[in-house]
Motif scaffolding. Structure first.
Motif, mmCIF file in Angstrom:
data_model
loop_
_atom_site.group_PDB
_atom_site.id
_atom_site.type_symbol
_atom_site.label_atom_id
_atom_site.label_comp_id
_atom_site.label_asym_id
_atom_site.label_seq_id
_atom_site.Cartn_x
_atom_site.Cartn_y
_atom_site.Cartn_z
ATOM 1 N N THR A 1 0.833 -1.211 0.000
ATOM 2 C CA THR A 1 0.000 0.000 0.000
ATOM 3 C C THR A 1 0.864 1.255 0.000
ATOM 4 O O THR A 1 2.074 1.191 0.138
ATOM 5 C CB THR A 1 -0.910 0.020 1.248
ATOM 6 O OG1 THR A 1 -0.097 -0.086 2.429
ATOM 7 C CG2 THR A 1 -1.919 -1.123 1.225
ATOM 8 N N ASN A 2 0.180 2.398 -0.134
ATOM 9 C CA ASN A 2 0.826 3.710 -0.124
ATOM 10 C C ASN A 2 1.761 3.862 -1.326
ATOM 11 O O ASN A 2 2.970 3.910 -1.197
ATOM 12 C CB ASN A 2 1.575 3.944 1.198
ATOM 13 C CG ASN A 2 1.850 5.427 1.430
ATOM 14 O OD1 ASN A 2 1.400 6.271 0.664
ATOM 15 N ND2 ASN A 2 2.576 5.727 2.493
ATOM 16 N N ASN A 3 1.149 3.920 -2.497
ATOM 17 C CA ASN A 3 1.855 4.108 -3.768
ATOM 18 C C ASN A 3 2.781 2.931 -4.097
ATOM 19 O O ASN A 3 4.006 3.094 -4.202
ATOM 20 C CB ASN A 3 2.653 5.413 -3.754
ATOM 21 C CG ASN A 3 3.011 5.873 -5.158
ATOM 22 O OD1 ASN A 3 2.711 5.210 -6.144
ATOM 23 N ND2 ASN A 3 3.670 7.016 -5.247
ATOM 24 N N ASP B 1 -5.760 1.783 -7.044
ATOM 25 C CA ASP B 1 -4.520 2.485 -7.376
ATOM 26 C C ASP B 1 -3.505 2.485 -6.232
ATOM 27 O O ASP B 1 -2.314 2.683 -6.453
ATOM 28 C CB ASP B 1 -4.815 3.937 -7.778
ATOM 29 C CG ASP B 1 -5.445 4.026 -9.154
ATOM 30 O OD1 ASP B 1 -5.290 3.053 -9.925
ATOM 31 O OD2 ASP B 1 -6.081 5.043 -9.465
ATOM 32 N N ASP B 2 -3.986 2.263 -5.025
ATOM 33 C CA ASP B 2 -3.089 2.358 -3.872
ATOM 34 C C ASP B 2 -2.853 1.024 -3.170
ATOM 35 O O ASP B 2 -2.224 0.981 -2.127
ATOM 36 C CB ASP B 2 -3.633 3.386 -2.874
ATOM 37 C CG ASP B 2 -2.529 3.912 -1.961
ATOM 38 O OD1 ASP B 2 -1.449 4.272 -2.470
ATOM 39 O OD2 ASP B 2 -2.741 3.934 -0.736
ATOM 40 N N THR C 1 6.114 3.477 0.929
ATOM 41 C CA THR C 1 5.297 2.309 0.608
ATOM 42 C C THR C 1 5.409 1.269 1.715
ATOM 43 O O THR C 1 6.485 1.038 2.254
ATOM 44 C CB THR C 1 5.746 1.700 -0.741
ATOM 45 O OG1 THR C 1 5.656 2.695 -1.753
ATOM 46 C CG2 THR C 1 4.876 0.520 -1.124
#
Length: 202
Positions: free
Chosen positions: A14-16, A54-55, A82
């Protein structure tokens, strides 16, 4: 319905995730399969993947290679926000017939034949290990730790690589072998009586 339980670990990125993974995986993040390579183009870990949004990206890999992958990723994780988290209480099954319909909080990942089922429910196994091995061999579905470990990627399969995605760790070696030569070995399935005497003694 034919289901076989697999010893897989589910990892949530997660997180980009693209910021971390684009430069260190050999395939695009929307492909069903991906691989982490070292700088020599050899496999650290291969995985099935599913982009839930997207994430968030789910990676499904052989449990025996989870720690090796985390060690490989440590230097890169220090450069990004990330997050990579091992999911608990998930079960992964191979659905040989590909007709399992996922319920809420379940997902499936298509394979060459059949599909993976990722679920928190313990499902009944209806396939023997021997039957599953025969199925894999007939459909050319290799598994890390059984059919290969740290092989050069193109020796195993082209399913794990994109030649158009841009640079990634090990890309120079993989591209050179693909463009200027051929893999020195290739993972194939053959009947014993089709093999030479030399091949039978390996």
């Amino acid at each position: 319905m034919k289901l076989f339980p697999l010893n897989k670990t589910v990892v949530r990125v997660t997180n980009n995730p693209a910021k971390l993974l684009n430069g260190i995986t050999s395939n695009t993040l929307d492909a069903p399969k991906n691989a982490f390579l070292d700088k020599f183009g050899k496999i650290v870990a291969t995985c099935d993947q599913l982009k839930s949004n997207d994430d968030t990206l789910l990676l499904v890999l052989e449990s025996a290679f989870y720690e090796k992958l985390i060690m490989h990723l440590q230097p890169y994780l220090l450069l990004t926000r990330t997050k990579i988290e091992k999911e608990k209480d998930f079960f992964v099954y191979f659905d040989l017939e590909g007709n399992y319909i996922p319920k809420e909080n379940e997902c499936v990942i298509k394979q060459k034949k059949g599909q993976l089922v990722v679920t928190k429910q313990k499902l009944e196994s209806t396939v023997s290990e021997q039957e599953f091995t025969l199925f894999r061999l007939k459909n050319n579905i290799p598994m890390q730790g059984i059919d290969y470990t740290n092989e050069m990627l193109l020796n195993v399969s082209y399913d794990f690589v994109s030649f158009t995605k841009g640079c990634f760790l090990g890309q120079e070696v993989v591209a050179r072998v693909n463009n200027l030569g051929k893999p020195p070995r290739k993972l194939v399935v053959r009947y014993e009586d089709e093999c030479s005497e030399k091949e039978n003694h390996r």
